[in-house]
Design a protein around this motif. Structure first.
Motif, PDB file in Angstrom:
ATOM      1  N   MET A  23      -1.260   8.573   7.795  1.00 14.13           N
ATOM      2  CA  MET A  23       0.172   8.810   7.658  1.00 14.13           C
ATOM      3  C   MET A  23       0.706   8.226   6.355  1.00 14.13           C
ATOM      4  N   CYS A  24      -0.195   7.713   5.532  1.00 13.23           N
ATOM      5  CA  CYS A  24       0.144   7.150   4.223  1.00 13.23           C
ATOM      6  C   CYS A  24      -1.082   7.335   3.344  1.00 13.23           C
ATOM      7  N   PRO A  25      -0.983   7.103   2.041  1.00  8.06           N
ATOM      8  CA  PRO A  25      -2.194   7.150   1.216  1.00  8.06           C
ATOM      9  C   PRO A  25      -3.234   6.182   1.758  1.00  8.06           C
ATOM     10  N   PRO A  26      -4.460   6.624   2.009  1.00 12.71           N
ATOM     11  CA  PRO A  26      -5.446   5.748   2.657  1.00 12.71           C
ATOM     12  C   PRO A  26      -5.832   4.572   1.777  1.00 12.71           C
ATOM     13  N   PRO A  27      -5.981   3.391   2.371  1.00 11.48           N
ATOM     14  CA  PRO A  27      -6.466   2.241   1.601  1.00 11.48           C
ATOM     15  C   PRO A  27      -7.898   2.488   1.146  1.00 11.48           C
ATOM     16  N   PRO A  28      -8.380   1.739   0.169  1.00 11.50           N
ATOM     17  CA  PRO A  28      -9.758   1.929  -0.301  1.00 11.50           C
ATOM     18  C   PRO A  28     -10.777   1.539   0.772  1.00 11.50           C
ATOM     19  N   VAL A  29     -11.993   2.020   0.614  1.00 11.86           N
ATOM     20  CA  VAL A  29     -13.070   1.680   1.544  1.00 11.86           C
ATOM     21  C   VAL A  29     -13.262   0.164   1.570  1.00 11.86           C
ATOM     22  N   GLY A  30     -13.371  -0.383   2.786  1.00 11.99           N
ATOM     23  CA  GLY A  30     -13.528  -1.824   2.958  1.00 11.99           C
ATOM     24  C   GLY A  30     -12.227  -2.558   3.179  1.00 11.99           C
ATOM     25  N   ALA A  31     -11.084  -1.874   2.975  1.00 11.33           N
ATOM     26  CA  ALA A  31      -9.781  -2.516   3.181  1.00 11.33           C
ATOM     27  C   ALA A  31      -9.367  -2.410   4.647  1.00 11.33           C
ATOM     28  N   GLU A  32      -8.527  -3.335   5.067  1.00  8.91           N
ATOM     29  CA  GLU A  32      -8.021  -3.332   6.434  1.00  8.91           C
ATOM     30  C   GLU A  32      -6.772  -2.459   6.528  1.00  8.91           C
ATOM     31  N   ALA A  33      -6.587  -1.862   7.708  1.00 10.12           N
ATOM     32  CA  ALA A  33      -5.430  -1.002   7.924  1.00 10.12           C
ATOM     33  C   ALA A  33      -4.965  -1.126   9.368  1.00 10.12           C
ATOM     34  N   VAL A  34      -3.671  -0.935   9.566  1.00 10.97           N
ATOM     35  CA  VAL A  34      -3.102  -0.896  10.912  1.00 10.97           C
ATOM     36  C   VAL A  34      -3.221   0.528  11.425  1.00 10.97           C
ATOM     37  N   VAL A  35      -3.833   0.690  12.595  1.00 14.70           N
ATOM     38  CA  VAL A  35      -4.017   2.011  13.184  1.00 14.70           C
ATOM     39  C   VAL A  35      -3.395   2.042  14.574  1.00 14.70           C
ATOM     40  N   ALA A  36      -2.965   3.234  14.993  1.00 16.73           N
ATOM     41  CA  ALA A  36      -2.418   3.439  16.334  1.00 16.73           C
ATOM     42  C   ALA A  36      -3.464   4.176  17.154  1.00 16.73           C
ATOM     43  N   LEU A  37      -4.014   3.504  18.174  1.00 21.99           N
ATOM     44  CA  LEU A  37      -5.029   4.070  19.043  1.00 21.99           C
ATOM     45  C   LEU A  37      -4.441   4.296  20.434  1.00 21.99           C
ATOM     46  N   ASP A  38      -5.286   4.666  21.390  1.00 20.97           N
ATOM     47  CA  ASP A  38      -4.771   4.972  22.720  1.00 20.97           C
ATOM     48  C   ASP A  38      -4.217   3.743  23.433  1.00 20.97           C
ATOM     49  N   TYR A  39      -4.663   2.543  23.037  1.00 23.46           N
ATOM     50  CA  TYR A  39      -4.169   1.328  23.687  1.00 23.46           C
ATOM     51  C   TYR A  39      -3.114   0.605  22.850  1.00 23.46           C
ATOM     52  N   GLY A  40      -2.645   1.229  21.771  1.00 26.83           N
ATOM     53  CA  GLY A  40      -1.613   0.626  20.938  1.00 26.83           C
ATOM     54  C   GLY A  40      -2.122   0.316  19.548  1.00 26.83           C
ATOM     55  N   GLN A  41      -1.368  -0.486  18.809  1.00 25.16           N
ATOM     56  CA  GLN A  41      -1.736  -0.816  17.432  1.00 25.16           C
ATOM     57  C   GLN A  41      -2.885  -1.819  17.388  1.00 25.16           C
ATOM     58  N   ASP A  42      -3.754  -1.626  16.396  1.00 22.28           N
ATOM     59  CA  ASP A  42      -4.832  -2.570  16.155  1.00 22.28           C
ATOM     60  C   ASP A  42      -5.192  -2.514  14.679  1.00 22.28           C
ATOM     61  N   ILE A  43      -6.070  -3.409  14.245  1.00 20.89           N
ATOM     62  CA  ILE A  43      -6.467  -3.484  12.840  1.00 20.89           C
ATOM     63  C   ILE A  43      -7.952  -3.171  12.722  1.00 20.89           C
ATOM     64  N   ARG A  60      -9.922  20.082  16.009  1.00 27.91           N
ATOM     65  CA  ARG A  60      -8.575  19.554  16.249  1.00 27.91           C
ATOM     66  C   ARG A  60      -8.337  18.305  15.411  1.00 27.91           C
ATOM     67  N   LEU A  61      -7.157  18.204  14.857  1.00 25.86           N
ATOM     68  CA  LEU A  61      -6.792  16.993  14.120  1.00 25.86           C
ATOM     69  C   LEU A  61      -6.781  15.793  15.065  1.00 25.86           C
ATOM     70  N   PRO A  62      -7.216  14.626  14.594  1.00 24.41           N
ATOM     71  CA  PRO A  62      -7.203  13.458  15.474  1.00 24.41           C
ATOM     72  C   PRO A  62      -5.784  13.046  15.839  1.00 24.41           C
ATOM     73  N   GLY A  63      -5.623  12.578  17.065  1.00 23.13           N
ATOM     74  CA  GLY A  63      -4.315  12.093  17.499  1.00 23.13           C
ATOM     75  C   GLY A  63      -4.053  10.661  17.065  1.00 23.13           C
ATOM     76  N   PHE A  64      -5.117   9.894  16.833  1.00 22.96           N
ATOM     77  CA  PHE A  64      -4.948   8.522  16.358  1.00 22.96           C
ATOM     78  C   PHE A  64      -4.475   8.531  14.911  1.00 22.96           C
ATOM     79  N   GLN A  65      -3.742   7.485  14.521  1.00 24.79           N
ATOM     80  CA  GLN A  65      -3.113   7.478  13.199  1.00 24.79           C
ATOM     81  C   GLN A  65      -3.408   6.182  12.443  1.00 24.79           C
ATOM     82  N   LEU A  66      -3.657   6.328  11.148  1.00 20.93           N
ATOM     83  CA  LEU A  66      -3.665   5.184  10.236  1.00 20.93           C
ATOM     84  C   LEU A  66      -2.242   5.058   9.702  1.00 20.93           C
ATOM     85  N   GLN A  67      -1.596   3.948  10.018  1.00 24.11           N
ATOM     86  CA  GLN A  67      -0.167   3.827   9.734  1.00 24.11           C
ATOM     87  C   GLN A  67       0.131   3.168   8.393  1.00 24.11           C
ATOM     88  N   ARG A  68      -0.658   2.148   8.032  1.00 23.56           N
ATOM     89  CA  ARG A  68      -0.365   1.462   6.767  1.00 23.56           C
ATOM     90  C   ARG A  68      -1.484   0.468   6.449  1.00 23.56           C
TER      91      ARG A  68
END
Length: 219
Positions: A23-43, A60-68
């Motif tokens: 949902m934003c420009p993806p961070p570089p490989v190896g960087a941490e990101a906040v993602v929204a999964l089926d059980y809520g936000q995680d890193i 099908r496009l994935p329903g999970f999201q990389l938020q920031r």
């Protein structure tokens, strides 16, 4: 023509890997990101990213999201979660020991959103029923619990320690899988005290030792 959506593979601390929509420009490989999964936000940690390709990623496009990308505020929040996870680990261990007395809980992690506790435990019992402890934490603290039982080698690999050789245990430093070809018949008749590691099982390094009883190849 619109550009295809961007997706990423994200590795979670428990080694699960998820395909997420960026949902934003993806961070570089190896960087941490906040993602929204089926059980809520995680890193998680970004393993790769790129344009969505139905042939590779599925129809099908994935329903999970990389938020920031993870921010300093996110890191501060995670530190607070770690303190709460230590409290929840003790609460889970106490509730679990009321059901199975020999349970030990060396590891617990709280998801970034604070809704799920990931627990690893050890017990001599095969598949102990810890449902009452899981229900107690949900009732008292409002968290869901994912619990995995570990073996002796997994516990040493997680906690670390020194082997009989005086060096850090291989399983806690570089060797992540027990060598399946290590056969007990090879060491029949030898002193078990010399063969066992910190976990009480065969030392993993024995898989790399040459059998001295084998005849040397003539030159």
């Amino acid at each position: 023509m619109t550009n295809p959506p961007v997706v990423a593979q994200v590795v979670m601390p428990e080694k699960g890997q998820f395909l997420v929509r960026c949902m934003c420009p993806p961070p570089p490989v190896g960087a941490e990101a906040v993602v929204a999964l089926d059980y809520g936000q995680d890193i998680g940690v970004v393993a790769e990213s790129g344009a969505y390709d139905a042939a590779r990623h599925g129809p099908r496009l994935p329903g999970f999201q990389l938020q920031r990308p993870v921010s300093e505020a996110d890191r501060d929040r995670r530190a607070g979660n770690e303190a709460r996870a230590r409290m929840l680990r003790l609460a889970f261990a106490q509730a679990a020991q009321a059901v199975v007395p020999d349970v030990r809980v060396p590891y617990a992690r709280l998801s970034f959103g604070g809704t799920r506790l990931f627990v690893r435990f050890t017990s001599a019992s095969q598949r102990p029923d810890l449902a009452p402890a899981v229900a107690e934490l949900r009732r008292a603290h409002g968290v869901s619990v994912n619990a995995w039982q570990m073996g002796p080698r997994d516990e040493v690999g997680l906690l670390g320690g020194l082997g009989p050789c005086g060096r850090p245990c291989c399983c806690a430093t570089w060797q992540r899988r027990y060598p399946s070809h290590l056969n007990a018949d090879r060491f029949r008749g030898e002193n078990p005290a010399r063969l066992n590691g910190t976990c009480g099982r065969f030392k993993c390094c024995l898989a790399f030792e040459r059998d001295g009883r084998e005849a040397e190849t003539p030159k």
